[in-house]
Motif scaffolding. Structure first.
Motif: not given
Length: 265
Positions: A176-189
């Motif tokens: 998360r960034a921007a106080d939770g206003r941006i979220q990202a999901v990635t794989t282990a790769y």
């Protein structure tokens, strides 16, 4: 005990094996250097969103044209995800070519390092050890127990490697960034699965939003790596209870399971 190699003296074949190993190591070093130079680029929203990734799958740059801020948050999220995935795919394609070339070089090794030769030497050594078992002395029983334990551990390790790969493939990292206003999901790769930009984040300047996107991605990838390393660490301790494993050992296992930017298609 003297062991003879088929087709040449021990010394000659040992020297040949050393030369081949050195050649392989040089080739691998070249590949690693090449991967460090790899970049891939992708875009979305008709070029208003641009992303760049390196040979290890890390997103190194995101550029948002101010005009793209006219999109709503959901549409921008989709376009950013599209651009990042395109950049990572482009980087992976170039990395795969380097890795394929390295594998061709390794599989082209001469007989002293091929499977037939290794099996022959192993069988021959086993026969000689079997023939001389009576001469091992008073500690032979202990040594036999150690060998049996090593063999059992090797079986457990081999079985876990396959299961461990599946477990790591199921890992997802969240950032998360921007106080939770941006979220990202990635794989282990390192592959980006999803980027979510909340409507409140659209109030940020385009440059600041791009920087916060990179931060969220970096945190997601770090989270996925942390989870993967923990899986490896737990597995090592389960397979060898009572033993301590330093970070270098865990890194070696982690590196073997999670090769640079190698991920399921």
């Amino acid at each position: 005990m003297s062991l003879s190699f088929p087709g040449g003296s021990d010394l000659e074949l040992l020297e040949q094996m050393i030369r081949q190993a050195e050649d392989v190591m040089r080739g691998l070093a070249d590949v690693q250097a090449g991967i460090r130079q790899v970049t891939g680029e992708g875009e979305g929203a008709d070029g208003l969103v641009r992303a760049r990734a390196d040979g290890r799958g890390q997103v190194t740059a995101i550029t948002l044209d101010p005009r793209v801020m006219r999109l709503d948050a959901a549409a921008l999220s989709a376009e950013v995800t599209k651009a990042i995935q395109a950049a990572q795919d482009a980087a992976k394609e170039r990395t795969d070519k380097l890795v394929a070339a390295a594998r061709t070089r390794v599989t082209g090794l001469a007989a002293p390092l091929d499977e037939t030769f290794v099996r022959y030497r192993f069988d021959q050594l086993a026969q000689e050890l079997d023939a001389g078992a009576d001469g091992f002395g008073p500690h032979s029983a202990d040594r036999a127990d150690d060998l049996e334990q090593d063999a059992e551990r090797a079986v457990r390790i081999e079985a876990w490697l396959e299961d461990g790969q599946r477990e790591i493939e199921a890992v997802t990292g969240h950032g998360r960034a921007a106080d939770g206003r941006i979220q990202a999901v990635t794989t282990a790769y390192g592959q980006v699965r999803e980027v979510v930009i909340e409507p409140r984040a659209m109030r940020l300047p385009s440059r600041t939003l791009a920087e916060e996107l990179l931060l969220a991605l970096r945190r997601a990838q770090q989270d996925a790596e942390r989870q993967s390393r923990q899986l490896v660490s737990d597995a090592l301790r389960e397979m060898a209870p009572g033993e301590s494993f330093d970070p270098d050992t865990i890194d070696e296992w982690f590196g073997g399971l999670l090769k640079p930017f190698e991920r399921p298609d």
